[in-house]
Write a protein that holds these residues in place. Sequence first.
Motif: not given
Length: 267
Positions: A24-26, A65, A67, A203, A206, A208, A212-213, A216, A254
């Motif tokens: 996943d996007m991380h 970020p 993926d 978005k 950053y 994300l 999502e942040y 994280l 992640c």
Amino acid sequence: MRYRRLADRPVEAMHAHFERHTYDMHAHETYSFGLTEFGAQAFNCRGEARTSAAGLVMAFNPDEPHDGHAATAGGFTYRIVHIGPELVADLLSDKAGRATGLPLFDEPVLHDPVLATALARLYASLSAEATTLVRDEALAATVAALVHRGAHRTSPTANVKAATVAAHRARTVLNESYLDDVSAEDLAAATGCSRYALYRAFKESYGLAPSEYQRLLRLRAARRLIVAGHPVAEAAVRAGFADQAHLTRWFRRCYGITPGTYRNAGC
């Protein structure tokens, strides 16, 4: 898949082969340097689709970020080393011990056989058999090579990612209260703009979404608790996850490993 974590410095490393796993996007708190050995990994970073094929080096700045997934049917094999920015700063300080600025990598995929060789040697130095001196020398040599060949310096006080005022305020709120059940309305009220405008600003700044942040930050808290010796189930709840299964699901999505594997990786 093998994962290593040094107990005495902010360095972690993984050697893995993935075929169906999708990241996943991380983003990592660290600099992350990956060497693709076989196949190809496709990923999104900085708003563009990227591919790292065999022999190429991936270089992610802290909090960048991205993926990832296999770009070929046979999957991909790679080694990746995560190095804390404080260690990089120390390795790059001048002879008087003064900070000379952290590096930024302009491109997340680099074609450079010298860097690829340095990363392979660095990963090998993280084995349990290597002495501390060998490990320190490999770290210093690799970071110096990466910065010299693939990055530029920032001033010590420069911001890696300039954010809008609203996005910065929202990030501060999340940093201070990531365990709380913060809503989009709460963030909008704290920043003085609409929920939609804040989402776009965050978005864009950053990479994300605010949610999502927040997740994280909770994952990072869980990692710290696990390293400190807390049971995974306890770390999950204390870090804001519903239960161990919830943490495990996102940890693997992640980071590519389970919390249990991470717990047992110390050396």
